[in-house]
Design an enzyme around this catalytic site. Structure first.
Site, short mmCIF file in Angstrom:
data_model
loop_
_atom_site.label_atom_id
_atom_site.label_comp_id
_atom_site.label_asym_id
_atom_site.label_seq_id
_atom_site.Cartn_x
_atom_site.Cartn_y
_atom_site.Cartn_z
CE LYS A 227 19.37 9.83 4.49
NZ LYS A 227 19.58 11.00 5.38
CD GLU B 9 9.16 1.44 9.94
OE1 GLU B 9 8.56 0.37 10.09
OE2 GLU B 9 10.37 1.56 10.14
N GLY C 225 12.27 -0.10 2.21
CA GLY C 225 11.82 -0.62 0.92
C GLY C 225 12.03 0.33 -0.24
N GLY D 233 0.83 -1.20 0.00
CA GLY D 233 0.00 0.00 0.00
C GLY D 233 0.86 1.25 0.00
N PRO E 7 6.59 12.63 -4.53
CG PRO E 7 6.97 14.84 -5.13
CD PRO E 7 7.01 13.45 -5.66
CE LYS E 8 -0.78 12.99 -6.81
NZ LYS E 8 -1.62 12.88 -8.01
MO1 MOS Z 1 7.99 -2.56 9.75
S1 MOS Z 1 7.22 -2.62 11.65
O1 MOS Z 1 9.58 -3.14 9.88
O2 MOS Z 1 6.99 -3.44 8.74
#
Ligand code: MOS
Length: 736
Positions: free
Chosen positions: A692, A696, A515, A473, A623-624
């Site tokens: 980067k 999170e 990711g 997502g 940016p979106k």
């Molecule tokens: Mo994150 S809590 O490493 O999916």
């Protein structure tokens, strides 16, 4: 491609497609309900049977006897699998408790059986007929009560040592002019992702194909093979779309194993989704934390001593939730220590959730900083800036690759109108609302994980990217397509991205906000190889070839890509591997979070009125989608601050509010206004993408910004999350 020197200029710097706010490629599939999730691969699986999982009714003990005869005889039932007939099972690397219990029970709702039947309803009905006689053992379910039995773990979530120390903390703290010594707590929390844990399993002889919902395809393939005790080559994992994971789907879980076992026993493909009430105690959760923070200061506001200790519980062999990670890096101070302790409890397994470590840790340290600023009569931003550092405070030889935190505060203060804030709490009233604002810092590490990809150029000039990367997502499809389009000099609609299949090269996967940077860097590496292969095919010097407008150009000639592949598809595969730049340079992402709340003077209800995040997180690839990531994180931060809490039954050892009625998460009406600003930044130490992660970063610090705003509104300092009205109401001022 080995990435061991800072990135220099490369094709990504053109920023013709990378860095543009293009729409999500998977958007139409998602909004029309046509993206197939793990339970929905209807074309691939004929005539499936349906699985239903039975969970342990006790938290600790043994199965004395298990009677499945009635269930097996029930109409429509094809197979019942328990530990007695499951065959030899091994153990994966990532799960702490066994995914199929028996005879020992390690936690409540640990799976004890799977019933396979013609329909979901018949499987569910038959599951009620299984009789299990348990021998119950008294367990430990109250982490606060056993906190002092905590031991130093081998590792902590997010990596790094459990304990660190520099200088003489005890001496410097004792001698400090101003001191703070306070305890903070965060509760057990659940991922509560939208798509439940779900898998469809199909055996062809010894070969298993599993459609599942996982953030990490290769980890799941590895652990499923280990658990089934079969060669990894015999396992194929397919996970193209994931309805949220938040850390809960990093690892192999019971749905995948039991679907495989059920399909093997039934000799038919099996679909299995865990019911919502089952997910909370069967899967993993974020462990509650107890945190002690001590800060010693000069009266002028310089930190001379800082200590952060964190306690949490998990099953033996588990990992603690660490609250100390950000405190090692956020503030200067010559004398410092951090410590992490794990107390063994018999609650369901604890593990990664939504920025493990930094999320609960920031919720504590960033209240402590607000308290210290107030004690010193300093503005909370000025106080933080005064204690900024350009180097890793535990290892001053290691500078930050980029650190624009002070600029985040400056830009945010201006946008938010921080200068209008009253330093004295309880001053601003808007009808029945007491209004206040708060700020907090966010730091989330930039993890670097190797990541591979394969790229194809076909005879029509189209590019296809294949990698086992997942899109939970987050926008992986889109930023990977943007990367390949930029590298190959083609428009976005000439690129097809195929993800989430274990037959594709192993990627970094989706976790720890690594990711975006790592998976696109892997695609960069593969595209670099493909460019060389194309140049070689048509006799161009790769060093001087330029890829633009769907063509490859040299000084004299220019050839369409389709023509370069006229003699057949050109395929290249590579992976990015990271050298020592993360050791020589501390790499992290930074943000300043600003929150305004209103607290109802009569009811104690807190409503968030507006939120702002100012982020410095390397190059923003899109940016979106990056903004969507950050506002998602901010929303989770609001949930952690105000509502999310698993209620623990400390006698019987389970999470009581195990559904989305009892476990509250924010909805749109809870979040009125969110604003996100990305500072201009590229980080040549992080990867050739100079990017980067941001996902999170969006959650870290938010909880404390809310808590600090509640304090500014009311003068009530809540150090124990979530900040529910019962913690405010007795302390609210008399109603005027
Ligand atoms: Mo994150 S809590 O490493 O999916």
């Amino acid at each position: 491609m080995k990435f061991d020197r800072p990135a220099t200029e490369n094709p990504i710097d053109q920023m013709k497609i990378v860095g543009q706010p293009v729409d999500r490629i998977d958007g139409p599939l998602k909004t029309t309900g046509t993206a197939p999730y793990a339970y929905e691969h209807h074309e691939a699986v004929n005539n499936p049977a349906y699985g239903y999982v039975v969970g342990s009714a006790i938290a600790k003990g043994r199965i004395r006897s298990i009677d499945v005869t009635e269930a097996e005889r029930a109409p429509g039932v094809i197979a019942v699998v328990t530990y007695r007939n499951a065959g030899k099972l091994g153990k994966g690397k990532f799960n702490t408790a066994n995914l199929l219990a028996g005879p020992d029970i390690q936690h409540y709702h640990q799976a004890t059986a799977i019933v396979v039947a013609d329909t979901f309803e018949t499987a569910r009905a038959a599951a009620q007929l299984i009789r299990i006689d348990y021998e119950r053992i008294r367990g430990v379910y109250d982490v606060a009560a056993v906190k002092d039995t905590g031991v130093m773990p081998k590792t902590i979530g997010g990596g790094g040592p459990p304990d660190t120390a520099v200088g003489d903390f005890a001496g410097a703290f004792a001698a400090a002019e101003v001191q703070l010594d306070a305890m903070y707590t965060t509760p057990d929390q659940a991922h509560a992702m939208m798509e439940p844990f779900a898998s469809t399993a199909k055996w062809d002889g010894a070969h298993l194909t599993l459609w599942t919902s996982t953030q990490m395809v290769d980890w799941t393939a590895t652990d499923l093979a280990l658990t089934l005790d079969i060669p990894k080559e015999n396992v194929r994992i397919i996970s193209p779309y994931i309805g949220g994971g938040f850390g809960g789907k990093l690892f192999l879980r019971a749905d995948a194993l039991l679907a495989a076992l059920g399909a093997r026993a039934a000799k038919r493909p099996v679909k299995l989704a865990l019911t919502r009430p089952f997910t909370f105690n069967n899967s993993i959760h974020r462990a509650a934390t107890i945190q002690r923070i001590r800060i010693g200061m000069t009266t002028a506001g310089k930190i001379t001593a800082i200590a952060h200790e964190s306690w949490s519980g998990d099953l033996a062999e588990g990992k603690p939730e660490s609250g100390v990670a950000q405190t090692r890096l956020l503030y200067a101070g010559a004398n410092r220590m951090t410590a992490t302790r794990l107390a063994v409890v018999d609650l369901p397994e604890a593990n990664a959730m939504r920025a493990p470590g930094e999320t609960p840790g920031s919720m504590a340290i960033e209240i402590a900083m607000d308290e210290m600023a107030e004690a010193l009569k300093l503005d909370p931003i000025a106080f933080r800036v005064m204690n900024e550092t350009d180097v890793d405070p535990e290892n001053p030889a290691r500078p930050f690759s980029q650190r624009q935190l002070a600029e985040c505060y400056r830009v945010g203060a201006e946008r938010f109108g921080w200068d209008k804030r009253s330093a004295t709490p309880g001053q601003l009233r808007d009808g029945r609302w007491l209004v206040g604002t708060g700020v907090a810092a966010a730091l989330r590490k930039n993890a670097l994980m190797r990541s591979g990809a394969r790229v194809r150029l076909d005879q029509t000039g189209k590019i296809t990217v294949e990698t086992d990367m997942t899109d939970i997502g987050t926008g992986s499809y889109t930023i990977i397509a943007q990367t390949a389009a930029e590298m190959m000099g083609v428009p976005l609609d000439r690129v097809t991205v195929r993800l989430g299949d274990s037959t594709f090269p192993v990627s970094a996967g989706s976790g720890g906000q690594w990711g975006a940077n790592c998976s696109t860097a892997g695609v960069y590496a593969a595209c670099t190889k493909l460019r060389d292969a194309i140049a070689a095919r048509i006799g161009f010097d790769p060093a001087n070839a330029r890829f633009a407008d769907g063509r490859i150009h040299s000084a004299e000639r220019s050839v369409p890509l389709a023509q370069a592949a006229a003699d057949g598809e050109i395929v290249a595969e590579d992976l990015i591997e990271f050298g020592d730049l993360a050791k020589t340079h501390q790499q992290a992402t930074f943000a300043a979070h600003f929150v305004e709340v209103g607290v109802d003077i009569a009811t104690g209800e807190t409503r968030i009125r507006r939120m702002l995040a100012v982020c410095a997180a390397g190059r923003i690839l899109n940016p979106k989608s990056a903004r969507s990531q950050v506002i998602g994180g901010m929303t989770m931060g609001a949930g952690a601050a105000l509502m999310e809490e698993l209620a623990v039954d400390k006698r019987l050892g389970f999470f009581v509010n195990h559904d989305l009625a009892g476990y509250e998460v924010p909805v749109h009406a809870d979040i009125p206004h969110q604003d996100v600003i990305f500072l201009d930044e590229t980080d040549p130490m992080s990867s050739p993408m100079k990017a980067k992660g941001v996902g999170e970063l969006g959650i870290c610090g938010v909880g404390a910004a809310v808590a600090n705003a509640v304090y500014n509104a009311t003068g009530i300092r809540v150090r124990h999350y979530p900040i529910t009205l019962d913690k405010l109401i007795a302390h609210l001022p008399e109603m005027a």
